[in-house]
Design an enzyme around this catalytic site. Structure first.
Site, PDB file in Angstrom:
ATOM      1  N   GLU A  18     -42.863 -18.904 105.109  1.00 38.22           N
ATOM      2  CA  GLU A  18     -41.147 -18.833 105.455  1.00 38.22           C
ATOM      3  C   GLU A  18     -41.760 -18.194 106.944  1.00 38.22           C
ATOM      4  O   GLU A  18     -42.607 -18.430 107.329  1.00 38.22           O
ATOM      5  CB  GLU A  18     -42.008 -17.371 104.633  1.00 38.22           C
ATOM      6  CG  GLU A  18     -40.963 -15.882 105.572  1.00 38.22           C
ATOM      7  CD  GLU A  18     -40.837 -14.437 105.088  1.00 38.22           C
ATOM      8  OE1 GLU A  18     -40.789 -14.128 103.685  1.00 38.22           O
ATOM      9  OE2 GLU A  18     -41.395 -13.409 105.735  1.00 38.22           O
ATOM     10  N   ARG A 108     -32.047  -5.872  98.963  1.00 34.84           N
ATOM     11  CA  ARG A 108     -31.054  -5.454  99.416  1.00 34.84           C
ATOM     12  C   ARG A 108     -31.870  -5.502 101.168  1.00 34.84           C
ATOM     13  O   ARG A 108     -30.557  -5.147 102.010  1.00 34.84           O
ATOM     14  CB  ARG A 108     -31.371  -3.876  99.440  1.00 34.84           C
ATOM     15  CG  ARG A 108     -31.099  -2.509  99.277  1.00 34.84           C
ATOM     16  CD  ARG A 108     -31.962  -1.893  98.727  1.00 34.84           C
ATOM     17  NE  ARG A 108     -32.921  -2.034  99.547  1.00 34.84           N
ATOM     18  CZ  ARG A 108     -33.607  -0.651  99.742  1.00 34.84           C
ATOM     19  NH1 ARG A 108     -33.440   0.256  98.873  1.00 34.84           N
ATOM     20  NH2 ARG A 108     -35.014  -0.788 100.796  1.00 34.84           N
ATOM     21  N   ALA A 128     -30.205  -5.192  95.912  1.00 35.20           N
ATOM     22  CA  ALA A 128     -29.756  -6.626  96.012  1.00 35.20           C
ATOM     23  C   ALA A 128     -28.913  -7.024  94.200  1.00 35.20           C
ATOM     24  O   ALA A 128     -28.614  -7.978  94.640  1.00 35.20           O
ATOM     25  CB  ALA A 128     -31.722  -7.171  95.684  1.00 35.20           C
TER      26      ALA A 128
HETATM   27  C1  LIG Z   1     -39.824 -12.228  98.811  1.00 33.83           C
HETATM   28  C2  LIG Z   1     -39.128 -11.194 100.155  1.00 33.83           C
HETATM   29  C3  LIG Z   1     -38.097 -11.656 100.438  1.00 33.83           C
HETATM   30  C4  LIG Z   1     -37.688 -10.713 101.998  1.00 33.83           C
HETATM   31  N1  LIG Z   1     -36.766 -10.932 102.556  1.00 33.83           N
HETATM   32  C5  LIG Z   1     -36.374 -10.448 103.909  1.00 33.83           C
HETATM   33  C6  LIG Z   1     -35.882 -10.519 104.761  1.00 33.83           C
HETATM   34  O1  LIG Z   1     -34.920 -11.732 105.115  1.00 33.83           O
HETATM   35  N2  LIG Z   1     -35.149  -9.771 105.960  1.00 33.83           N
HETATM   36  C7  LIG Z   1     -35.657  -8.245 105.255  1.00 33.83           C
HETATM   37  O2  LIG Z   1     -35.722  -8.029 106.399  1.00 33.83           O
HETATM   38  N3  LIG Z   1     -36.041  -8.010 104.501  1.00 33.83           N
HETATM   39  C8  LIG Z   1     -36.659  -9.068 103.620  1.00 33.83           C
HETATM   40  N4  LIG Z   1     -37.205  -8.724 102.582  1.00 33.83           N
HETATM   41  C9  LIG Z   1     -37.636  -7.238 102.476  1.00 33.83           C
HETATM   42  C10 LIG Z   1     -36.809  -6.323 101.029  1.00 33.83           C
HETATM   43  O3  LIG Z   1     -34.784  -6.461 102.045  1.00 33.83           O
HETATM   44  C11 LIG Z   1     -37.679  -4.717 101.689  1.00 33.83           C
HETATM   45  O4  LIG Z   1     -38.737  -5.135  99.610  1.00 33.83           O
HETATM   46  C12 LIG Z   1     -36.270  -4.031 100.637  1.00 33.83           C
HETATM   47  O5  LIG Z   1     -36.850  -2.751 100.615  1.00 33.83           O
HETATM   48  C13 LIG Z   1     -35.971  -3.996  99.685  1.00 33.83           C
HETATM   49  O6  LIG Z   1     -35.576  -5.377  98.780  1.00 33.83           O
HETATM   50  P1  LIG Z   1     -35.055  -5.731  97.394  1.00 33.83           P
HETATM   51  O7  LIG Z   1     -34.555  -6.536  97.291  1.00 33.83           O
HETATM   52  O8  LIG Z   1     -36.283  -5.234  96.323  1.00 33.83           O
HETATM   53  O9  LIG Z   1     -34.102  -4.633  96.478  1.00 33.83           O
HETATM   54  P2  LIG Z   1     -33.630  -3.718  95.321  1.00 33.83           P
HETATM   55  O10 LIG Z   1     -34.165  -4.956  94.317  1.00 33.83           O
HETATM   56  O11 LIG Z   1     -32.265  -2.972  95.646  1.00 33.83           O
HETATM   57  O12 LIG Z   1     -34.432  -2.872  95.246  1.00 33.83           O
HETATM   58  C14 LIG Z   1     -35.349  -1.906  96.352  1.00 33.83           C
HETATM   59  C15 LIG Z   1     -35.613   0.124  95.717  1.00 33.83           C
HETATM   60  O13 LIG Z   1     -34.288   0.094  94.703  1.00 33.83           O
HETATM   61  C16 LIG Z   1     -35.007   0.172  93.742  1.00 33.83           C
HETATM   62  N5  LIG Z   1     -33.546  -0.596  92.607  1.00 33.83           N
HETATM   63  C17 LIG Z   1     -33.556  -1.454  92.852  1.00 33.83           C
HETATM   64  N6  LIG Z   1     -32.401  -1.546  92.064  1.00 33.83           N
HETATM   65  C18 LIG Z   1     -32.266  -0.285  91.353  1.00 33.83           C
HETATM   66  C19 LIG Z   1     -30.768   0.161  91.071  1.00 33.83           C
HETATM   67  N7  LIG Z   1     -29.416  -1.028  90.606  1.00 33.83           N
HETATM   68  N8  LIG Z   1     -30.598   1.903  90.818  1.00 33.83           N
HETATM   69  C20 LIG Z   1     -31.446   2.275  91.226  1.00 33.83           C
HETATM   70  N9  LIG Z   1     -32.595   1.777  91.730  1.00 33.83           N
HETATM   71  C21 LIG Z   1     -32.983   0.450  92.077  1.00 33.83           C
HETATM   72  C22 LIG Z   1     -36.176  -0.605  93.693  1.00 33.83           C
HETATM   73  O14 LIG Z   1     -37.213   0.023  92.511  1.00 33.83           O
HETATM   74  C23 LIG Z   1     -36.453  -0.757  94.590  1.00 33.83           C
HETATM   75  O15 LIG Z   1     -37.848   0.364  95.050  1.00 33.83           O
HETATM   76  C24 LIG Z   1     -38.088  -9.289 102.154  1.00 33.83           C
HETATM   77  C25 LIG Z   1     -38.902  -8.812 101.596  1.00 33.83           C
HETATM   78  C26 LIG Z   1     -39.711 -10.291  99.882  1.00 33.83           C
HETATM   79  C27 LIG Z   1     -40.822 -10.235  98.823  1.00 33.83           C
END
Ligand SMILES: Cc1cc2nc3c(=O)[nH]c(=O)nc-3n(C[C@H](O)[C@H](O)[C@H](O)COP(=O)(O)OP(=O)(O)OC[C@H]3O[C@@H](n4cnc5c(N)ncnc54)[C@H](O)[C@@H]3O)c2cc1C
Length: 294
Positions: A18, A108, A128
């Protein structure tokens, strides 16, 4: 090539790195050298982060373009939707598609803390899973999602968090890359719970070498990673402030962690480089000499 195809065609676990877009000109020059050193290792793919609220939109695009077009490296573009409206989402994704990007990790994202005046778009996507549902019917990307072996920091429970991960797969994620962890047992437990929920897509573990104590502490606070007593005791035994010794400790720790992961048949290793080459190079060379990586 789509990363799910890469896994099908390799007989050894993959290696991927990354990177994040540079903040300024000196960082860009430094990154150029880092890319050269990492490219020598022939990674199966590299990934590029996308800053909160679209803050690195141009920088991410330029880095993806450089890696894909100039360096000939298969590239996974991360994309985060927090605060962005449908026009912005579409225009970023269109630009990646037009560039020839085949792989996108849809996350997200978080609010951009360094921009207190940032106003989220009134119809931005809350999660997400909503982003994946938006992308799937519109684009032909191979789609990834973020997974959290210790649970996402905002999650009400690990079980609930995993149900949302399953939703991400149902909405279109073809693979999962995990947040880093310092104790493999979190990952093995996560895998077992994913299998119990019938999450069947490839799950790629993220590995974060320790680069400095300050960075380790800050990142762990941000994402809720547990710093184990093994790490605390190991670091406490080093001469105070000896950066070299800390880097070496981090490399040795990551090598032993990677060996433990590879023994269980993971599809590959995804190394969070923090735009540094030394640790990643030493880790990969060691694992290759041990014939654990192709
Ligand atoms: C491999 C990887 C790459 C990443 N890349 C980036 C990047 O490029 N830029 C950046 O800024 N960040 C990045 N992140 C960090 C990420 O954006 C943060 O961790 C963010 O807070 C959550 O993203 P998510 O996609 O997991 O969100 P989600 O899946 O939306 O989850 C966020 C929170 O909401 C809850 N949740 C999920 N779906 C729902 C729903 N439908 N209803 C209610 N609650 C829900 C989950 O339990 C979680 O607590 C990355 C993380 C990882 C592991």
């Amino acid at each position: 090539m789509k990363v799910t195809e890469i896994w099908k065609t390799r007989d050894k676990p993959t290696i991927s790195f990354e990177l994040f877009p540079p903040r300024d000109e000196p960082a860009a020059e430094k990154l150029e050298k880092v890319i050269e050193e990492l490219a020598v290792l022939r990674p199966d793919f590299v990934s590029v982060t996308f800053g909160a609220g679209g803050s690195t939109r141009e920088g991410s695009y330029n880095l993806v373009k450089k890696l894909l077009r100039e360096k000939g490296l298969e590239t996974l573009a991360y994309f985060t939707c927090h605060g962005l409206g449908p026009e912005d989402i579409t225009s970023v994704l269109d630009s990646y598609r037009d560039l020839g990007v085949e792989n996108v990790l849809a996350a997200r994202g978080d609010p951009p803390h360094q921009r207190p005046d940032f106003k989220p778009h009134p119809v931005s996507l809350p999660h997400a899973s909503d982003l994946l549902a938006f992308i799937r019917p519109r684009y032909d990307f191979c789609l990834g999602a973020a997974g959290y072996p210790e649970g996402h920091i905002e999650a009400t429970s690990k079980e609930r968090d995993l149900e949302y991960l399953k939703l991400k797969v149902e909405k279109g994620a073809d693979f999962i890359i995990t947040n880093y962890f310092y104790d493999n047992r979190y990952f093995f437990d996560f895998l077992e719970r994913c299998h119990r929920l019938d999450i069947q897509v490839p799950i790629l573990p993220g590995v974060m070498p320790i680069y400095s104590v300050k960075m380790m502490e800050n990142l762990a606070k941000l994402c809720g990673a547990t710093i184990t007593s093994e790490i605390r005791d190991g670091l406490a035994g080093l001469p105070e402030g000896d950066k070299e010794a800390i880097t070496h400790f981090g490399i040795d720790f990551a090598i032993s962690q990677c060996k433990g992961l590879l023994e269980t048949g993971v599809p590959g290793l995804h190394i969070y480089t923090m735009d540094r080459a030394k640790s990643a190079v030493e880790i990969v060379n060691h694992l290759r000499e041990a014939k654990l990586l192709g």
